[in-house]
Design a protein around this motif. Structure first.
Motif, PDB file in Angstrom:
ATOM      1  N   VAL A   1       0.852  -1.189   0.000  1.00  0.00           N
ATOM      2  CA  VAL A   1       0.000   0.000   0.000  1.00  0.00           C
ATOM      3  C   VAL A   1       0.887   1.237   0.000  1.00  0.00           C
ATOM      4  O   VAL A   1       1.441   1.618   1.038  1.00  0.00           O
ATOM      5  CB  VAL A   1      -0.926   0.014   1.233  1.00  0.00           C
ATOM      6  N   PRO A   2       1.073   1.878  -1.157  1.00  0.00           N
ATOM      7  CA  PRO A   2       1.873   3.111  -1.190  1.00  0.00           C
ATOM      8  C   PRO A   2       1.110   4.278  -0.586  1.00  0.00           C
ATOM      9  O   PRO A   2      -0.049   4.140  -0.185  1.00  0.00           O
ATOM     10  CB  PRO A   2       2.106   3.315  -2.695  1.00  0.00           C
ATOM     11  N   ALA A   3       1.776   5.425  -0.496  1.00  0.00           N
ATOM     12  CA  ALA A   3       1.103   6.639  -0.046  1.00  0.00           C
ATOM     13  C   ALA A   3       0.022   7.014  -1.052  1.00  0.00           C
ATOM     14  O   ALA A   3       0.141   6.757  -2.253  1.00  0.00           O
ATOM     15  CB  ALA A   3       2.114   7.770   0.096  1.00  0.00           C
ATOM     16  N   HIS A   4      -1.040   7.607  -0.541  1.00  0.00           N
ATOM     17  CA  HIS A   4      -2.123   8.087  -1.387  1.00  0.00           C
ATOM     18  C   HIS A   4      -2.452   9.526  -1.010  1.00  0.00           C
ATOM     19  O   HIS A   4      -1.661  10.204  -0.377  1.00  0.00           O
ATOM     20  CB  HIS A   4      -3.363   7.199  -1.224  1.00  0.00           C
ATOM     21  N   PHE A   5      -3.601   9.962  -1.455  1.00  0.00           N
ATOM     22  CA  PHE A   5      -4.128  11.275  -1.119  1.00  0.00           C
ATOM     23  C   PHE A   5      -3.316  12.343  -1.855  1.00  0.00           C
ATOM     24  O   PHE A   5      -3.357  12.368  -3.051  1.00  0.00           O
ATOM     25  CB  PHE A   5      -4.178  11.465   0.406  1.00  0.00           C
ATOM     26  N   SER A   6      -2.521  13.168  -1.205  1.00  0.00           N
ATOM     27  CA  SER A   6      -1.736  14.190  -1.916  1.00  0.00           C
ATOM     28  C   SER A   6      -0.257  13.951  -1.657  1.00  0.00           C
ATOM     29  O   SER A   6       0.355  14.603  -0.814  1.00  0.00           O
ATOM     30  CB  SER A   6      -2.141  15.596  -1.457  1.00  0.00           C
ATOM     31  N   GLY A   7       0.295  12.983  -2.326  1.00  0.00           N
ATOM     32  CA  GLY A   7       1.686  12.650  -2.109  1.00  0.00           C
ATOM     33  C   GLY A   7       1.879  12.092  -0.708  1.00  0.00           C
ATOM     34  O   GLY A   7       1.312  11.090  -0.355  1.00  0.00           O
ATOM     35  N   VAL A   8       2.677  12.790   0.100  1.00  0.00           N
ATOM     36  CA  VAL A   8       2.911  12.326   1.466  1.00  0.00           C
ATOM     37  C   VAL A   8       1.963  12.982   2.460  1.00  0.00           C
ATOM     38  O   VAL A   8       2.078  12.785   3.653  1.00  0.00           O
ATOM     39  CB  VAL A   8       4.370  12.601   1.904  1.00  0.00           C
ATOM     40  N   ALA A   9       1.028  13.800   1.972  1.00  0.00           N
ATOM     41  CA  ALA A   9       0.166  14.534   2.885  1.00  0.00           C
ATOM     42  C   ALA A   9      -0.723  13.592   3.690  1.00  0.00           C
ATOM     43  O   ALA A   9      -1.191  12.565   3.201  1.00  0.00           O
ATOM     44  CB  ALA A   9      -0.697  15.533   2.110  1.00  0.00           C
ATOM     45  N   VAL A  10      -0.955  13.955   4.939  1.00  0.00           N
ATOM     46  CA  VAL A  10      -1.829  13.155   5.778  1.00  0.00           C
ATOM     47  C   VAL A  10      -3.259  13.259   5.249  1.00  0.00           C
ATOM     48  O   VAL A  10      -3.719  14.329   4.864  1.00  0.00           O
ATOM     49  CB  VAL A  10      -1.751  13.637   7.247  1.00  0.00           C
ATOM     50  N   PRO A  11      -3.989  12.154   5.178  1.00  0.00           N
ATOM     51  CA  PRO A  11      -5.347  12.207   4.639  1.00  0.00           C
ATOM     52  C   PRO A  11      -6.306  12.876   5.599  1.00  0.00           C
ATOM     53  O   PRO A  11      -6.176  12.776   6.830  1.00  0.00           O
ATOM     54  CB  PRO A  11      -5.693  10.729   4.454  1.00  0.00           C
ATOM     55  N   GLY A  12      -7.293  13.570   5.047  1.00  0.00           N
ATOM     56  CA  GLY A  12      -8.347  14.138   5.866  1.00  0.00           C
ATOM     57  C   GLY A  12      -9.405  13.097   6.186  1.00  0.00           C
ATOM     58  O   GLY A  12      -9.406  11.986   5.649  1.00  0.00           O
ATOM     59  N   GLU A  13     -10.317  13.456   7.052  1.00  0.00           N
ATOM     60  CA  GLU A  13     -11.379  12.522   7.422  1.00  0.00           C
ATOM     61  C   GLU A  13     -12.191  12.105   6.193  1.00  0.00           C
ATOM     62  O   GLU A  13     -12.588  10.944   6.052  1.00  0.00           O
ATOM     63  CB  GLU A  13     -12.301  13.161   8.472  1.00  0.00           C
ATOM     64  N   ASP A  14     -12.434  13.049   5.286  1.00  0.00           N
ATOM     65  CA  ASP A  14     -13.199  12.719   4.083  1.00  0.00           C
ATOM     66  C   ASP A  14     -12.448  11.736   3.198  1.00  0.00           C
ATOM     67  O   ASP A  14     -13.058  10.874   2.563  1.00  0.00           O
ATOM     68  CB  ASP A  14     -13.522  13.992   3.289  1.00  0.00           C
ATOM     69  N   ASP A  15     -11.119  11.856   3.164  1.00  0.00           N
ATOM     70  CA  ASP A  15     -10.308  10.929   2.376  1.00  0.00           C
ATOM     71  C   ASP A  15     -10.482   9.501   2.885  1.00  0.00           C
ATOM     72  O   ASP A  15     -10.644   8.563   2.105  1.00  0.00           O
ATOM     73  CB  ASP A  15      -8.826  11.311   2.439  1.00  0.00           C
ATOM     74  N   LEU A  16     -10.431   9.342   4.190  1.00  0.00           N
ATOM     75  CA  LEU A  16     -10.537   8.001   4.760  1.00  0.00           C
ATOM     76  C   LEU A  16     -11.934   7.437   4.582  1.00  0.00           C
ATOM     77  O   LEU A  16     -12.110   6.245   4.321  1.00  0.00           O
ATOM     78  CB  LEU A  16     -10.151   8.026   6.239  1.00  0.00           C
ATOM     79  N   ARG A  17     -12.932   8.298   4.726  1.00  0.00           N
ATOM     80  CA  ARG A  17     -14.304   7.821   4.527  1.00  0.00           C
ATOM     81  C   ARG A  17     -14.549   7.422   3.080  1.00  0.00           C
ATOM     82  O   ARG A  17     -15.423   6.597   2.800  1.00  0.00           O
ATOM     83  CB  ARG A  17     -15.305   8.900   4.957  1.00  0.00           C
ATOM     84  N   ALA A  18     -13.758   8.000   2.158  1.00  0.00           N
ATOM     85  CA  ALA A  18     -13.953   7.709   0.737  1.00  0.00           C
ATOM     86  C   ALA A  18     -13.287   6.410   0.295  1.00  0.00           C
ATOM     87  O   ALA A  18     -13.477   5.979  -0.847  1.00  0.00           O
ATOM     88  CB  ALA A  18     -13.423   8.869  -0.112  1.00  0.00           C
ATOM     89  N   ILE A  19     -12.496   5.786   1.159  1.00  0.00           N
ATOM     90  CA  ILE A  19     -11.876   4.514   0.788  1.00  0.00           C
ATOM     91  C   ILE A  19     -12.979   3.484   0.575  1.00  0.00           C
ATOM     92  O   ILE A  19     -13.794   3.248   1.477  1.00  0.00           O
ATOM     93  CB  ILE A  19     -10.904   4.021   1.877  1.00  0.00           C
ATOM     94  N   PRO A  20     -13.044   2.852  -0.578  1.00  0.00           N
ATOM     95  CA  PRO A  20     -14.116   1.883  -0.831  1.00  0.00           C
ATOM     96  C   PRO A  20     -14.116   0.757   0.202  1.00  0.00           C
ATOM     97  O   PRO A  20     -13.058   0.224   0.552  1.00  0.00           O
ATOM     98  CB  PRO A  20     -13.779   1.342  -2.229  1.00  0.00           C
ATOM     99  N   PRO A  21     -15.272   0.394   0.712  1.00  0.00           N
ATOM    100  CA  PRO A  21     -15.338  -0.707   1.683  1.00  0.00           C
ATOM    101  C   PRO A  21     -14.701  -1.992   1.155  1.00  0.00           C
ATOM    102  O   PRO A  21     -14.133  -2.767   1.933  1.00  0.00           O
ATOM    103  CB  PRO A  21     -16.843  -0.875   1.914  1.00  0.00           C
TER     104      PRO A  21
END
Length: 328
Positions: free
Chosen positions: A74-94
Motif C-alpha cells: 500500500v503506497p502513499a495516497h491522497f496528496s503525495g505524502v500529505a496526511v489524509p483528511g477525514e473525508d479521504d478516509l471515509r472515501a476509501i471503498p469498503p
C-alpha cells in the motif's frame, strides 16, 4: 516464499512510493539471478487512477489479486505524502478495506509506505500492533488509531507479517528488509547495489533505525571514505584516521558524516559490520569467533553484544534460522 506482489493504487496514489514497489518487485532481473515475482498493480475497479502528480495510470487488475498475493503493498495516497483528511478516509471503498483484512487474516505480508499506514488503520490492521509513518504524521496516526503502538523515530517497523515504513525512501529500506528476510542477505545486498542505494540503512525484524537527518546541501559526499570502509571492515579505525582520509579536521568530519549519513561514524560502521556478520553467518560455516574477526568486532563477545542489540537475536540463533532456510 515471496513470489507474488499486489500493489493497491487508489485515487492520488503517490508516484514515487508506487515506483519503489515496481522497482524492487516489478522489474525483471531473473537473467541476473534475482527472484521472479508475479507483480500486479490493482485499483478498486480495475480502471485508471489519478496519481498525486496529476497524470493517470492504468493498473493491471481490480482487487482480485489481493486475495492470493504473498505481499499486499500500500503506497502513499491522497496528496503525495500529505496526511489524509477525514473525508479521504471515509472515501476509501469498503471493498478495499475488506480485501486488506482478508489478506492479513490469511497470513500475507501487508506493507505500507508513508501515509499508506492510514489506509491500514482504516482497515483496523494497526490495532495492538507496532507501526510507523512519515515523521510529520505520527501524532495524527496515533490519534486516529489509539490502540496502535506508533514508533515515531523508525524508518520502518515489522510486527509479524505487517510492515509499515516512513516517508518516501524509507519504503526502499522496508522492501530490501523483506527481500533479505525472504531471500537472504546476499540477494538483498546485490539488489541494493543495483539500485544504487546504501544497504546500511537496512534494519532487522527487531531493529528500529533512527530517522536520518536530511542531507545538508553544502555537505560534500563521503562516498570515497565509505567505499574504503566497506572494503576494510575487519580493520580497527578511528575517527581521526577517517578524517585524515577525507582531508578534514576530526570534528568537521564527524559533523559532515552525520549530515551525509544521518548517524555517527561508529554507528554506521557497526551497522555495516553487523550486516557483514549476517552474510557470513548465512553463507559460510565459519565459527562465530572467525565471523567476529572478519567483520571487525575482534571477538565473539563483542559480536554477540552488537548483533543482539541490532538484530534482536544471537548470532547462533540467527545462523540456525537462515542456514536451515538456505539448506532447504
Amino acid at each position: 516464499m515471496l513470489r507474488s506482489v499486489a500493489v493497491l493504487a487508489m485515487d492520488r496514489v503517490a508516484t514515487f512510493e508506487l515506483g519503489v514497489f515496481a522497482e524492487v518487485f516489478g522489474t525483471d532481473r531473473t537473467d541476473d539471478g534475482f527472484p521472479a515475482y508475479r507483480f500486479q498493480v490493482c485499483s478498486p475497479d480495475g480502471g485508471a487512477v489519478r496519481t498525486s502528480s496529476g497524470f493517470h495510470l492504468q493498473p493491471h487488475a481490480d482487487l482480485a489479486p489481493l486475495d492470493d498475493a504473498d505481499l499486499v503493498a500500500v503506497p502513499a495516497h491522497f496528496s503525495g505524502v500529505a496526511v489524509p483528511g477525514e473525508d479521504d478516509l471515509r472515501a476509501i471503498p469498503p471493498a478495499v478495506l475488506a480485501a486488506l483484512r482478508r489478506a492479513a487474516a490469511r497470513g500475507a505480508y501487508v506493507l505500507s509506505v508513508c501515509s499508506g499506514a492510514f489506509v491500514l488503520g482504516a482497515a483496523g490492521l494497526l490495532d495492538d500492533r507496532e507501526c510507523t509513518t512519515h515523521w510529520l504524521y505520527v501524532d495524527e496516526l496515533q490519534r486516529r488509531n489509539p490502540r496502535a503502538r506508533v514508533r515515531c523515530n523508525s524508518l520502518y517497523v515489522q510486527d509479524g507479517r505487517l510492515l509499515t515504513s516512513a516517508g518516501t525512501a524509507a519504503g526502499i529500506d522496508a522492501c530490501l528488509h523483506l527481500v533479505r528476510q525472504e531471500h537472504g542477505s546476499a540477494t538483498a545486498t546485490r539488489l541494493a547495489r543495483r539500485m544504487v542505494v546504501p544497504p546500511h540503512r537496512d534494519g532487522g525484524q527487531a531493529q528500529y533505525v533512527e530517522a536520518p537527518i536530511p542531507k545538508a546541501p553544502e555537505a560534500p559526499t563521503l562516498e570515497p571514505v565509505l567505499e574504503w570502509l566497506m572494503g576494510h571492515l575487519d580493520r580497527g579505525v578511528t575517527v581521526d584516521e577517517l578524517a585524515a582520509r577525507a582531508g578534514m579536521a576530526p570534528r568537521t568530519f564527524a559533523r559532515r558524516f552525520r549530515a551525509e549519513t544521518g548517524t555517527t561514524p561508529h554507528d554506521w560502521l557497526t551497522n555495516q559490520r553487523v550486516l557483514l556478520a549476517r552474510r557470513l553467518l548465512e553463507d559460510t560455516r565459519l565459527s562465530v569467533e572467525s565471523v567476529a574477526d572478519r567483520a571487525g568486532f575482534g571477538d565473539a563477545a563483542a559480536l554477540r553484544h552488537h548483533f543482539t542489540r541490532r538484530v534482536g537475536t544471537t548470532p547462533h540463533a540467527y545462523r540456525t534460522t537462515f542456514r536451515e532456510r538456505a539448506d532447504a
